[in-house]
Write an enzyme that holds these catalytic residues in place. Structure first.
Site, PDB file in Angstrom:
ATOM      1  N   CYS A  42       0.948  -1.019   0.042  1.00 55.68           N
ATOM      2  CA  CYS A  42       0.004   0.130   0.117  1.00 55.68           C
ATOM      3  C   CYS A  42       0.958   1.107  -0.090  1.00 55.68           C
ATOM      4  O   CYS A  42       2.091   1.307   0.474  1.00 55.68           O
ATOM      5  CB  CYS A  42      -0.915  -0.069   1.318  1.00 55.68           C
ATOM      6  SG  CYS A  42      -2.118   1.369   1.327  1.00 55.68           S
ATOM      7  N   ASP A  44       0.636   3.737   1.688  1.00 56.96           N
ATOM      8  CA  ASP A  44       0.206   4.278   3.075  1.00 56.96           C
ATOM      9  C   ASP A  44       1.954   4.534   3.535  1.00 56.96           C
ATOM     10  O   ASP A  44       2.677   3.963   3.574  1.00 56.96           O
ATOM     11  CB  ASP A  44      -0.274   3.265   4.026  1.00 56.96           C
ATOM     12  CG  ASP A  44      -0.710   3.984   5.248  1.00 56.96           C
ATOM     13  OD1 ASP A  44      -1.856   3.924   5.772  1.00 56.96           O
ATOM     14  OD2 ASP A  44       0.165   4.241   6.231  1.00 56.96           O
ATOM     15  N   ARG A  46       3.122   4.617   6.493  1.00 53.98           N
ATOM     16  CA  ARG A  46       3.407   3.937   7.387  1.00 53.98           C
ATOM     17  C   ARG A  46       4.061   2.513   6.984  1.00 53.98           C
ATOM     18  O   ARG A  46       4.438   1.710   7.856  1.00 53.98           O
ATOM     19  CB  ARG A  46       2.341   3.772   8.554  1.00 53.98           C
ATOM     20  CG  ARG A  46       1.985   5.124   9.235  1.00 53.98           C
ATOM     21  CD  ARG A  46       0.624   4.835   9.843  1.00 53.98           C
ATOM     22  NE  ARG A  46      -0.334   4.460   9.043  1.00 53.98           N
ATOM     23  CZ  ARG A  46      -1.749   4.395   8.987  1.00 53.98           C
ATOM     24  NH1 ARG A  46      -2.106   4.402  10.428  1.00 53.98           N
ATOM     25  NH2 ARG A  46      -2.491   4.029   8.363  1.00 53.98           N
ATOM     26  N   HIS A  98      -2.153  -4.081   5.200  1.00 56.42           N
ATOM     27  CA  HIS A  98      -1.531  -3.522   6.450  1.00 56.42           C
ATOM     28  C   HIS A  98      -3.271  -3.041   7.405  1.00 56.42           C
ATOM     29  O   HIS A  98      -3.957  -2.768   6.630  1.00 56.42           O
ATOM     30  CB  HIS A  98      -0.844  -2.252   6.504  1.00 56.42           C
ATOM     31  CG  HIS A  98      -1.395  -1.000   6.017  1.00 56.42           C
ATOM     32  ND1 HIS A  98      -1.847  -0.086   6.760  1.00 56.42           N
ATOM     33  CD2 HIS A  98      -1.535  -0.788   4.467  1.00 56.42           C
ATOM     34  CE1 HIS A  98      -2.427   1.007   5.919  1.00 56.42           C
ATOM     35  NE2 HIS A  98      -2.248   0.596   4.407  1.00 56.42           N
ATOM     36  N   CYS A 101      -5.867   0.270   7.115  1.00 56.57           N
ATOM     37  CA  CYS A 101      -5.531   0.711   5.774  1.00 56.57           C
ATOM     38  C   CYS A 101      -6.869   1.695   5.416  1.00 56.57           C
ATOM     39  O   CYS A 101      -8.099   1.369   5.269  1.00 56.57           O
ATOM     40  CB  CYS A 101      -5.729  -0.608   4.831  1.00 56.57           C
ATOM     41  SG  CYS A 101      -5.261   0.044   3.090  1.00 56.57           S
TER      42      CYS A 101
HETATM   43 CO    CO Z   1      -3.398   1.156   3.160  1.00 58.71          CO
END
Ligand code: CO
Length: 220
Positions: A42, A44, A46, A98, A101
């Protein structure tokens, strides 16, 4: 110093540290890449691919998008998979979702997200495929976490629908596909240990592009 200038300062410090502490990695950087792993994750902030498995630059070929989707009309992921399998000849593909999400959470809402909707619909389709199981989970958070896992599983199956992946699986018995979920609270990875033999046996006769998938299922 503003945040933007800091990024460039950080780069200079990082490059110098790499040169001093990992001279072999530093020297290899300009001579090409031969990663053994293709990581699909992803976007993302993090879930930085190399950091969470602590590998240096050059060790992983990486593709990231919203909610780690492998869509059949996405030229970006298609090109990445083709390059990873046919040219870099990676040994494994990992799809890493994750917890927390935003893409998966958004897909579970009855809301119009504008241009994001066609993308998120892929996750809604995963929900529809597994509605019986998901609707049976009473707790909202548990149901959401399960969809994160099921989404990873479906994207792993999508990976295996590509002819370049099927050819790689047939050419190299050790070639493997894995599904992971990264927990943003613990920073630990959960290997979903997806049963791909079952997956291949089930969808092989439908998605087999190379005439080899059913053989693979019987061999394994
Ligand atoms: Co995500």
């Amino acid at each position: 110093m503003d945040d933007y200038r800091q990024l460039l300062e950080n780069n200079q410090a990082w490059a110098e540290q790499l040169r001093l502490t990992e001279p072999e990695v530093f020297a290899d950087m300009a001579s090409g890449q031969s990663p053994e792993t293709f990581f699909i994750g992803c976007a993302d902030s993090r879930v930085p691919a190399n950091s969470i498995v602590r590998v240096p630059p050059g060790d992983m070929f990486v593709h990231r998008n919203v909610a780690n989707l492998v869509h059949n009309a996405d030229m970006n992921i298609l090109s990445s998979i083709e390059y990873a399998c046919s040219h870099l000849k990676v040994k494994r593909i990992i799809v890493c979702g994750h917890t927390e999400c935003g893409g998966v959470k958004a897909a579970m809402q009855a809301r119009d997200y504008g241009v994001l909707d066609p993308w998120l619909r892929n996750i809604r389709d995963v929900y529809r495929l597994h509605a019986l199981e998901l609707d049976g989970i009473q707790d909202d958070n548990a149901r959401y976490n399960r969809l994160v896992e099921l989404n990873v599983e479906e994207q792993c199956l999508n990976v295996m629908k590509y002819s370049s992946v099927q050819s790689a699986m047939h050419a190299k018995p050790e070639f493997s596909v894995h599904g992971w979920v990264f927990d943003v609270k613990t920073c630990l990875i959960k290997d979903l240990n997806i049963d791909f033999e079952k997956g291949i046996a089930e969808f092989g006769k439908i998605y087999d592009l190379t005439g080899q998938m059913t053989t693979l299922a019987h061999q394994s």
